[in-house]
Scaffold this motif. Structure first.
Motif, PDB file in Angstrom:
ATOM      1  N   PHE A   1       2.376  10.374 -10.420  1.00  0.00           N
ATOM      2  CA  PHE A   1       1.648  10.776 -11.633  1.00  0.00           C
ATOM      3  C   PHE A   1       0.794  12.028 -11.412  1.00  0.00           C
ATOM      4  O   PHE A   1       0.025  12.401 -12.288  1.00  0.00           O
ATOM      5  N   TRP A   2       0.934  12.670 -10.259  1.00  0.00           N
ATOM      6  CA  TRP A   2       0.186  13.886  -9.972  1.00  0.00           C
ATOM      7  C   TRP A   2       1.134  15.085  -9.947  1.00  0.00           C
ATOM      8  O   TRP A   2       2.351  14.936 -10.142  1.00  0.00           O
ATOM      9  N   THR A   3       0.590  16.233  -9.720  1.00  0.00           N
ATOM     10  CA  THR A   3       1.386  17.454  -9.588  1.00  0.00           C
ATOM     11  C   THR A   3       0.953  18.202  -8.333  1.00  0.00           C
ATOM     12  O   THR A   3      -0.159  18.008  -7.835  1.00  0.00           O
ATOM     13  N   GLN A   4       1.847  19.045  -7.854  1.00  0.00           N
ATOM     14  CA  GLN A   4       1.565  19.803  -6.634  1.00  0.00           C
ATOM     15  C   GLN A   4       1.567  21.294  -6.945  1.00  0.00           C
ATOM     16  O   GLN A   4       2.506  21.829  -7.549  1.00  0.00           O
TER      17      GLN A   4
ATOM     18  N   ALA B   1      14.802  16.006   0.174  1.00  0.00           N
ATOM     19  CA  ALA B   1      14.600  17.448   0.035  1.00  0.00           C
ATOM     20  C   ALA B   1      13.260  17.764  -0.628  1.00  0.00           C
ATOM     21  O   ALA B   1      12.588  18.732  -0.253  1.00  0.00           O
ATOM     22  N   GLN B   2      12.846  16.939  -1.604  1.00  0.00           N
ATOM     23  CA  GLN B   2      11.562  17.172  -2.271  1.00  0.00           C
ATOM     24  C   GLN B   2      10.391  16.922  -1.325  1.00  0.00           C
ATOM     25  O   GLN B   2       9.375  17.620  -1.371  1.00  0.00           O
ATOM     26  N   PHE B   3      10.511  15.928  -0.467  1.00  0.00           N
ATOM     27  CA  PHE B   3       9.451  15.663   0.502  1.00  0.00           C
ATOM     28  C   PHE B   3       9.500  16.629   1.689  1.00  0.00           C
ATOM     29  O   PHE B   3       8.534  16.722   2.447  1.00  0.00           O
ATOM     30  N   GLY B   4      10.641  17.320   1.855  1.00  0.00           N
ATOM     31  CA  GLY B   4      10.782  18.248   2.965  1.00  0.00           C
ATOM     32  C   GLY B   4      10.686  19.691   2.540  1.00  0.00           C
ATOM     33  O   GLY B   4       9.605  20.210   2.274  1.00  0.00           O
ATOM     34  N   LYS B   5      11.851  20.338   2.420  1.00  0.00           N
ATOM     35  CA  LYS B   5      11.873  21.767   2.114  1.00  0.00           C
ATOM     36  C   LYS B   5      11.323  22.070   0.728  1.00  0.00           C
ATOM     37  O   LYS B   5      10.745  23.138   0.501  1.00  0.00           O
ATOM     38  N   GLY B   6      11.516  21.163  -0.223  1.00  0.00           N
ATOM     39  CA  GLY B   6      11.040  21.407  -1.575  1.00  0.00           C
ATOM     40  C   GLY B   6       9.531  21.390  -1.701  1.00  0.00           C
ATOM     41  O   GLY B   6       8.973  21.999  -2.622  1.00  0.00           O
ATOM     42  N   ALA B   7       8.864  20.687  -0.794  1.00  0.00           N
ATOM     43  CA  ALA B   7       7.394  20.598  -0.779  1.00  0.00           C
ATOM     44  C   ALA B   7       6.842  20.192  -2.140  1.00  0.00           C
ATOM     45  O   ALA B   7       5.851  20.736  -2.612  1.00  0.00           O
ATOM     46  N   ASN B   8       7.509  19.236  -2.769  1.00  0.00           N
ATOM     47  CA  ASN B   8       7.045  18.734  -4.066  1.00  0.00           C
ATOM     48  C   ASN B   8       6.986  17.212  -3.978  1.00  0.00           C
ATOM     49  O   ASN B   8       7.860  16.506  -4.475  1.00  0.00           O
ATOM     50  N   TRP B   9       5.959  16.710  -3.336  1.00  0.00           N
ATOM     51  CA  TRP B   9       5.823  15.277  -3.129  1.00  0.00           C
ATOM     52  C   TRP B   9       5.733  14.485  -4.431  1.00  0.00           C
ATOM     53  O   TRP B   9       6.327  13.416  -4.537  1.00  0.00           O
ATOM     54  N   PRO B  10       5.006  14.930  -5.445  1.00  0.00           N
ATOM     55  CA  PRO B  10       4.954  14.150  -6.688  1.00  0.00           C
ATOM     56  C   PRO B  10       6.328  13.955  -7.330  1.00  0.00           C
ATOM     57  O   PRO B  10       6.644  12.856  -7.801  1.00  0.00           O
TER      58      PRO B  10
ATOM     59  N   GLY C   1       9.223  14.053  -5.747  1.00  0.00           N
ATOM     60  CA  GLY C   1       9.938  13.138  -4.865  1.00  0.00           C
ATOM     61  C   GLY C   1       9.492  11.704  -5.056  1.00  0.00           C
ATOM     62  O   GLY C   1      10.315  10.780  -5.035  1.00  0.00           O
ATOM     63  N   ALA C   2       8.191  11.501  -5.268  1.00  0.00           N
ATOM     64  CA  ALA C   2       7.689  10.148  -5.519  1.00  0.00           C
ATOM     65  C   ALA C   2       8.213   9.608  -6.840  1.00  0.00           C
ATOM     66  O   ALA C   2       8.573   8.429  -6.938  1.00  0.00           O
ATOM     67  N   ALA C   3       8.268  10.453  -7.859  1.00  0.00           N
ATOM     68  CA  ALA C   3       8.797  10.011  -9.158  1.00  0.00           C
ATOM     69  C   ALA C   3      10.270   9.641  -9.046  1.00  0.00           C
ATOM     70  O   ALA C   3      10.714   8.634  -9.625  1.00  0.00           O
ATOM     71  N   LEU C   4      11.045  10.422  -8.305  1.00  0.00           N
ATOM     72  CA  LEU C   4      12.446  10.082  -8.078  1.00  0.00           C
ATOM     73  C   LEU C   4      12.577   8.767  -7.316  1.00  0.00           C
ATOM     74  O   LEU C   4      13.457   7.945  -7.612  1.00  0.00           O
ATOM     75  N   SER C   5      11.693   8.544  -6.339  1.00  0.00           N
ATOM     76  CA  SER C   5      11.721   7.301  -5.572  1.00  0.00           C
ATOM     77  C   SER C   5      11.413   6.094  -6.450  1.00  0.00           C
ATOM     78  O   SER C   5      12.106   5.068  -6.386  1.00  0.00           O
TER      79      SER C   5
ATOM     80  N   LEU D   1       0.808  -1.214   0.000  1.00  0.00           N
ATOM     81  CA  LEU D   1       0.000   0.000   0.000  1.00  0.00           C
ATOM     82  C   LEU D   1       0.846   1.271   0.000  1.00  0.00           C
ATOM     83  O   LEU D   1       0.561   2.200  -0.783  1.00  0.00           O
ATOM     84  N   PRO D   2       1.888   1.378   0.821  1.00  0.00           N
ATOM     85  CA  PRO D   2       2.720   2.587   0.726  1.00  0.00           C
ATOM     86  C   PRO D   2       3.367   2.755  -0.650  1.00  0.00           C
ATOM     87  O   PRO D   2       3.475   3.881  -1.153  1.00  0.00           O
ATOM     88  N   VAL D   3       3.795   1.625  -1.238  1.00  0.00           N
ATOM     89  CA  VAL D   3       4.400   1.708  -2.570  1.00  0.00           C
ATOM     90  C   VAL D   3       3.383   2.173  -3.600  1.00  0.00           C
ATOM     91  O   VAL D   3       3.679   3.011  -4.465  1.00  0.00           O
ATOM     92  N   LEU D   4       2.168   1.655  -3.500  1.00  0.00           N
ATOM     93  CA  LEU D   4       1.123   2.077  -4.434  1.00  0.00           C
ATOM     94  C   LEU D   4       0.790   3.562  -4.263  1.00  0.00           C
ATOM     95  O   LEU D   4       0.535   4.269  -5.242  1.00  0.00           O
ATOM     96  N   ILE D   5       0.799   4.041  -3.021  1.00  0.00           N
ATOM     97  CA  ILE D   5       0.533   5.462  -2.778  1.00  0.00           C
ATOM     98  C   ILE D   5       1.634   6.324  -3.391  1.00  0.00           C
ATOM     99  O   ILE D   5       1.368   7.360  -4.022  1.00  0.00           O
ATOM    100  N   VAL D   6       2.881   5.892  -3.223  1.00  0.00           N
ATOM    101  CA  VAL D   6       3.996   6.640  -3.817  1.00  0.00           C
ATOM    102  C   VAL D   6       3.891   6.648  -5.335  1.00  0.00           C
ATOM    103  O   VAL D   6       4.117   7.678  -5.990  1.00  0.00           O
ATOM    104  N   ILE D   7       3.550   5.496  -5.923  1.00  0.00           N
ATOM    105  CA  ILE D   7       3.391   5.431  -7.383  1.00  0.00           C
ATOM    106  C   ILE D   7       2.267   6.352  -7.846  1.00  0.00           C
ATOM    107  O   ILE D   7       2.390   7.052  -8.861  1.00  0.00           O
ATOM    108  N   ALA D   8       1.164   6.384  -7.104  1.00  0.00           N
ATOM    109  CA  ALA D   8       0.057   7.269  -7.470  1.00  0.00           C
ATOM    110  C   ALA D   8       0.484   8.727  -7.407  1.00  0.00           C
ATOM    111  O   ALA D   8       0.172   9.526  -8.307  1.00  0.00           O
ATOM    112  N   TYR D   9       1.203   9.112  -6.352  1.00  0.00           N
ATOM    113  CA  TYR D   9       1.665  10.487  -6.228  1.00  0.00           C
ATOM    114  C   TYR D   9       2.590  10.883  -7.383  1.00  0.00           C
ATOM    115  O   TYR D   9       2.627  12.049  -7.790  1.00  0.00           O
TER     116      TYR D   9
END
Length: 328
Positions: free
Chosen positions: A79-82, A287-296, A298-302, A69-77
């Motif tokens: 494909f989105w934008t913030q 950094a993307q999940f923290g100060k960058g505040a760009n979760w999508p 960061g998820a794509a990089l992950s 489930l966490p992996v699926l959530i990261v994969i879903a994120y």
């Protein structure tokens, strides 16, 4: 009609009753009944194996849910934008274009893979002799040796990283020792805050996790095969290369993967002892999940890192398995 039925053999009547003969005899209507379930299926349902599977199934499903489930959530994120504090759930591949197309992320991923491979090779190379010594010469003190190896793992991972920062620092133990014996005139500045410091720290941190699987694999090596190799004329080196090393390669493969996969995603060590030359992809993800505040992003990089590391791990396993076949 009873006389006509009586004329058939018993096996034919049984087949008619079970519905295996799809025919209608003249003047006789055969009632088709559903066949009984095979005895093997009924026997398996009542077996201990089925009971055990029924017992672990809820736990297994729970573990799979926690894993996937966490992996699926990261994969879903990915494909989105913030947009500032809101997430736009419109499907897009822009994050992957950025992750794969930006030179900075390409360099960080390549550097992470190289550092991870170097750490894995060095760790396995250093750990194998230790595991071999414990297995073949530990005697009655094998458990004591294994206990001493695991002692550093009792302390905090962060504390172990900080200790290497003290050792490799400008005024640290290493520079002080080299100055005291006259090998250098002034403290070295190349020991810390670079990729070499990251490799040294990671090798020390993961050595115990590589020694244990190699030791278990060496314990399974049949000593009589080594004696047979000696009887056939092999010296200690040749018997090691022909018998001990090939038979212990499964442990080597396990140790290699145990070290390689986590070190790619390590961001604490590069942040504390790596400096600008030791930054890895995990630092950018954090950094993307923290100060960058760009979760999508960061998820794509992950996800990109996860796919690349999985592919590389598969190639390593295939290569080592081919090596095992060639050695046999």
């Amino acid at each position: 009609m009873n006389e006509a039925i009586a004329a058939f053999p018993v096996s034919t009547l049984d087949a008619l009753r079970e519905g295996t003969l799809m025919a209608v005899l003249p003047g006789i209507e055969v009632e088709h009944r559903p066949s009984a379930p095979p005895k093997s299926r009924t026997r398996w349902i009542a077996s201990e194996e089925a009971s055990g599977l029924a017992l672990i199934s809820p736990t297994l499903l729970y573990a799979l849910a926690l894993l996937f489930l966490p992996v699926l959530i990261v994969i879903a994120y990915s494909f989105w934008t913030q947009d500032y504090l809101t997430i736009d759930r419109t499907f897009t591949l822009q994050n992957y274009r950025t992750a794969l197309g930006e030179p900075i992320y390409q360099d960080l991923l390549l550097r992470s893979l190289v550092i991870s491979l170097v750490v894995s090779v060095v760790t396995v190379t250093v750990s194998y002799p230790i595991a071999w010594f414990i297995s073949f010469h530990g005697g009655v003190h094998k458990n004591l040796w294994l206990f001493l190896i695991t002692v550093p793992c009792w302390t905090s991972y962060l504390l172990r990283v900080m200790s290497w920062k003290v050792i490799l620092g400008y005024g640290g133990v290493m520079n002080t020792g080299l100055l005291s014996i006259g090998l250098i005139d002034k403290p070295l500045t190349t020991l810390l805050y670079n990729s070499n410091a990251v490799v040294i720290t990671l090798v020390h941190s993961w050595a115990a996790f590589a020694i244990l699987p190699i030791y278990v694999s060496l314990e399974k090596v049949d000593r009589s095969l080594i004696e047979a190799a000696h009887d056939l004329g092999d010296n200690k080196l040749m018997s090691f290369l022909r018998v001990t090393l090939p038979l212990s390669l499964p442990g080597v493969i396990s140790a290699f993967l145990i070290v390689m996969i986590p070190t790619v995603g390590d961001y604490v060590t590069p942040k504390l002892v790596g400096g600008k030359d030791g930054v890895m992809i995990a630092t950018a993800i954090q950094a993307q999940f923290g100060k960058g505040a760009n979760w999508p992003l960061g998820a794509a990089l992950s996800v990109t890192t996860m796919v690349v590391v999985s592919a590389m791990a598969g190639l390593v396993v295939l290569g080592l398995k081919l090596l095992v076949r060639v050695s046999k």
